[in-house]
Design an enzyme around this catalytic site. Structure first.
Site, PDB file in Angstrom:
ATOM      1  N   CYS A  10     -36.999  86.204  53.761  1.00  0.00           N
ATOM      2  CA  CYS A  10     -36.973  85.208  54.830  1.00  0.00           C
ATOM      3  C   CYS A  10     -35.899  84.162  54.562  1.00  0.00           C
ATOM      4  O   CYS A  10     -36.094  83.258  53.738  1.00  0.00           O
ATOM      5  CB  CYS A  10     -38.342  84.537  54.945  1.00  0.00           C
ATOM      6  SG  CYS A  10     -38.421  83.249  56.205  1.00  0.00           S
ATOM      7  N   CYS A  55     -36.912  80.612  55.447  1.00  0.00           N
ATOM      8  CA  CYS A  55     -37.769  79.977  54.442  1.00  0.00           C
ATOM      9  C   CYS A  55     -36.969  79.508  53.235  1.00  0.00           C
ATOM     10  O   CYS A  55     -37.179  78.406  52.719  1.00  0.00           O
ATOM     11  CB  CYS A  55     -38.846  80.952  53.959  1.00  0.00           C
ATOM     12  SG  CYS A  55     -39.796  81.773  55.243  1.00  0.00           S
ATOM     13  N   ASP A  56     -36.064  80.346  52.744  1.00  0.00           N
ATOM     14  CA  ASP A  56     -35.466  80.142  51.424  1.00  0.00           C
ATOM     15  C   ASP A  56     -33.968  79.890  51.405  1.00  0.00           C
ATOM     16  O   ASP A  56     -33.403  79.642  50.337  1.00  0.00           O
ATOM     17  CB  ASP A  56     -35.770  81.365  50.548  1.00  0.00           C
ATOM     18  CG  ASP A  56     -37.262  81.615  50.403  1.00  0.00           C
ATOM     19  OD1 ASP A  56     -38.019  80.630  50.414  1.00  0.00           O
ATOM     20  OD2 ASP A  56     -37.669  82.785  50.292  1.00  0.00           O
TER      21      ASP A  56
END
Length: 323
Positions: free
Chosen positions: A136, A139-140
């Site tokens: 993701c 997300c990261d």
């Protein structure tokens, strides 16, 4: 004959969607039960750093965030059940949940079983999951500022996320096993025009290396029959996401990829059965969207129960809780 345990709402899955549903249901005066067969907290627990969930300005691990959600659900009296659901059914409007230990009846059912990324299945992938291997970019991606990353895949998601990563990384490799992308043309054109992106064709990752975190990968070029080592700080795999739909695939309407189709109230095509979180057919799969789905599903389920309990023509009374 097994004893039957009765609840207002049965929630399958203890991730952000399931716990959010439990919080809203319990706070609304209903009696919910949450089933979890494996790791409590869902897919987010493998994330080492969560920085984009509102209200938590300090970095948390996924496990820490889910522990906070569990405490919140406990506060309002939601019951957490660590049993594996083997099957679901219906008796009129009453929902039946059978686990490996007991049988439960509920007036409504919320499916929050989530999804999981299709893995690369190469050495080092599991070892560095959350330590350089991610599924993701949203997300990261922030954690790779001025670093080098590799994106694996050639579809819309892979190419779009590669472009997103150029906001942070100084270089992004796109590794694709074919000699052309599967992404739509306009997305391809934008990616080809981005100077930070380098495409590596006809290649697959063979192994991931590092000490505590990812440091390099070995790829194999099929057309040249050659191996090559590349230094990278992170790997983002986009070779597909698979819904955990085993319990519902023969009952609930699904899209072509197997994700549950719902309306704006998170209602499936089955009366009194809702779906929330990553199991749902949608564009964005994040902790915050899962929590939103869970809240909506619980609120909608409460309204559905009220309407059907007041209707003398329904058989929801077979699910009435003991006094």
């Amino acid at each position: 004959m097994k004893e039957v345990f009765k609840y207002d709402i049965a929630i399958i899955g203890s991730g952000p969607a399931g716990l959010s549903a439990a919080i809203y249901a319990a706070r609304g005066g209903l009696k919910p039960i949450v089933f979890e067969r494996g790791v409590f907290g869902g897919q987010i627990t493998v994330t080492q750093e969560v920085e984009n969930y509102p209200g938590f300005h300090k970095t948390l691990t996924g496990s820490e965030l889910m522990e906070e959600m569990r405490k919140h659900a406990d506060k309002f009296g939601a019951e957490i059940c660590e049993e594996e659901v083997k099957g679901i059914g219906m008796q009129g409007l009453c929902k039946i949940v059978e686990t490996n230990k007991k049988i439960y009846h509920a007036k409504t059912l919320i499916i929050a079983t989530g999804a999981h990324p299709r893995k690369l299945n190469v050495p080092g992938e599991d070892k560095f999951s959350g330590k350089g291997v991610s599924y993701c970019a949203t997300c990261d991606g922030f954690f790779y500022k001025d670093k080098i990353v590799a994106v694996v895949g050639g579809g819309d998601s892979a190419v779009e996320e590669a472009m997103f990563l150029t906001r942070f990384a100084k270089k992004v490799y796109v590794i694709h096993r074919r000699d052309e992308l599967r992404a739509v043309q306009i997305i391809q054109d934008r990616a080809f025009a981005n100077p930070k992106i380098e495409f590596i064709w006809n290649s697959e990752i063979q192994e991931i290396f590092g000490r505590d975190f990812v440091e390099s990968i070995t790829i194999f070029n099929k057309s040249e029959n050659k191996h090559r080592d590349i230094k990278v700080d992170g790997i983002f795999a986009y070779v597909g996401i698979l819904p955990n739909n085993e319990l519902i695939e023969s009952r609930v309407a699904l899209d072509e990829q197997g994700f549950a189709l719902v309306d704006e109230s998170m209602h499936t095509n089955i009366p009194g059965i809702y779906a929330a979180g990553d199991i749902v057919s949608k564009k964005l799969r994040q902790v915050i969207t899962a929590a939103s789905d869970g809240a909506t599903a619980a609120w909608s389920a409460e309204k559905w129960i009220t309407i059907n309990q007041e209707d003398e023509n329904t058989d929801l009374k077979t699910c009435e809780l003991p006094k």
